[in-house]
Design a protein around this motif. Structure first.
Motif, PDB file in Angstrom:
ATOM      1  N   ALA A   1      -3.534  -1.670   2.265  1.00 20.18           N
ATOM      2  CA  ALA A   1      -4.048  -1.471   0.909  1.00 20.18           C
ATOM      3  C   ALA A   1      -5.533  -1.162   0.868  1.00 20.18           C
ATOM      4  O   ALA A   1      -6.177  -1.357  -0.167  1.00 20.18           O
ATOM      5  CB  ALA A   1      -3.739  -2.704   0.061  1.00 20.18           C
TER       6      ALA A   1
ATOM      7  N   THR B   1      -4.690   6.253  -5.297  1.00 20.36           N
ATOM      8  CA  THR B   1      -4.588   6.386  -3.848  1.00 20.36           C
ATOM      9  C   THR B   1      -5.568   7.430  -3.342  1.00 20.36           C
ATOM     10  O   THR B   1      -5.470   8.603  -3.693  1.00 20.36           O
ATOM     11  CB  THR B   1      -3.150   6.803  -3.467  1.00 20.36           C
ATOM     12  OG1 THR B   1      -2.231   5.842  -3.979  1.00 20.36           O
ATOM     13  CG2 THR B   1      -2.991   6.895  -1.960  1.00 20.36           C
TER      14      THR B   1
ATOM     15  N   GLY C   1       0.844  -1.188   0.000  1.00 15.96           N
ATOM     16  CA  GLY C   1       0.000   0.000   0.000  1.00 15.96           C
ATOM     17  C   GLY C   1       0.876   1.233   0.000  1.00 15.96           C
ATOM     18  O   GLY C   1       2.039   1.192   0.428  1.00 15.96           O
TER      19      GLY C   1
ATOM     20  N   GLY D   1       3.431   0.100  -4.081  1.00 14.87           N
ATOM     21  CA  GLY D   1       2.212   0.778  -4.490  1.00 14.87           C
ATOM     22  C   GLY D   1       2.521   2.006  -5.320  1.00 14.87           C
ATOM     23  O   GLY D   1       3.465   2.742  -5.026  1.00 14.87           O
TER      24      GLY D   1
END
Length: 343
Positions: free
Chosen positions: A193, A54, A22, A47
């Motif tokens: 995440a 995001t 994440g 990520g």
């Protein structure tokens, strides 16, 4: 970590390799707190916003208690504790990405839900430079306006080790991370995440965590953003449930909310209605609707609107469901998980 003072712990942790899956506010805070506790840790974060958008970079990001107090509900208690952790961090590490100011919550009908929530409200006709179209009831709270991208850069974390994790394989000792950038072997995995934690649920043995994942829903929100020199002091003005936010050289108006929805397309009819409600409520010339960029973020709402963070299997940890309070919950989650991981 003080090497001389913590000899055995230093020897235990100095070779530890941790993967954080994440790259939003939860991942940033966990990464930062771990390094603040032990700078020798080898932390790999995975990520990329171009692969999975995001929400932390697509949010109005205000930390404000809005009258929340302890002793009313477990969620309220956690909100207070999380805000206190954020403020503690902000005091120890003053952040240029944070503007300390206030939020003025305004409403028109005295018998509304806001009058019940805020006992010592007043009646106003203006908020500093902003004149209201009519007198409103109002309550003033401390607020912290956060610039997410500036905060990310200010944490000064290493670049991500990969854009996308394809698979995590549990080994006899540790885990193999298979990412678009290659394969990595790590000792511990931290899932940050949001709704995509579900992709890695086979790693989880904690039944409560699995139940949380199953009951987590996406909530889509749209808001307006404009970079402009407006000359207004930083503040947040909430007219009922909608916000007009002045950050330094930025104006934000929002937001809409669509439950159980992960579609990134902007709902302009709903968002324009928010804009027009704000325009009708103040005597201040805002730029036209079409001057703004419309931005969409997908938040992760956990069961009963409550977040989750804990150890969820041997050497596996998870943060999820931060929803509307991500920029305070993330600091508390990072503090708690750091203590768990480096106990």
């Amino acid at each position: 970590m003080n090497v001389l003072g913590d000899g055995n712990n230093y020897a235990m942790y100095k070779c530890m390799k941790i993967a954080i899956i994440g790259n939003g506010i939860a991942a940033w805070c966990v990464n930062k707190y771990l390094l603040n506790k032990d700078s020798s840790l080898n932390i790999l974060r995975f990520g990329n916003d171009e692969f999975i958008r995001t929400c932390s970079l697509r949010t109005t990001s205000i930390n404000c208690m809005r009258g929340t107090q302890k002793g009313i509900s477990p969620l309220g208690d956690l909100m207070v504790d999380s805000m206190e952790e954020f403020l503690s961090y902000y005091q120890d590490y003053p952040l240029r990405a944070v503007e300390k100011t206030y939020e003025m919550q305004c409403w028109q009908a005295e018998d509304s839900k806001f009058s019940k929530r805020f006992k010592d409200y007043t009646q106003i006709s203006s908020i500093e430079e902003i004149e209201l179209s009519k007198k409103m009831f109002a309550y003033k709270s401390d607020a912290y306006l956060i610039h997410p991208l500036k905060l990310y850069h200010e944490f000064n974390l290493k670049d991500v080790s990969g854009n996308l994790v394809k698979e995590v394989i549990q080994l006899d000792s540790g885990f193999k991370i298979i990412a678009d950038s290659g394969e990595f072997q790590v000792d511990k995995v931290i899932l940050c995440a949001a709704g995509f934690n579900e992709l890695f649920k086979d790693l989880i043995t904690n039944e409560d965590a699995l139940d949380f994942i199953q009951r987590t829903k996406p909530v889509k929100g749209d808001y307006l953003y404009l970079k402009a020199e407006h000359g207004i002091k930083a503040k947040s003005i909430a007219i009922e449930n909608h916000h007009l936010i002045f950050r330094e050289n930025e104006i934000l108006i929002g937001s809409t909310s669509f439950n159980d929805n992960a579609i990134h397309a902007i709902n302009h009819s709903e968002l324009r209605a928010v804009y027009e409600h704000i325009v009708d409520s103040i005597r201040f010339q805002l730029p036209s609707y079409d001057s703004f960029d419309a931005i969409c973020g997908i938040r992760s709402k956990g069961r009963k609107r409550t977040p989750y963070w804990n150890q969820v299997a041997d050497d596996v940890y998870m943060v999820g469901g931060l929803y509307k309070n991500a920029f305070s919950f993330a600091f508390k989650a990072a503090a708690d998980l750091t203590d768990l991981i480096l106990k």
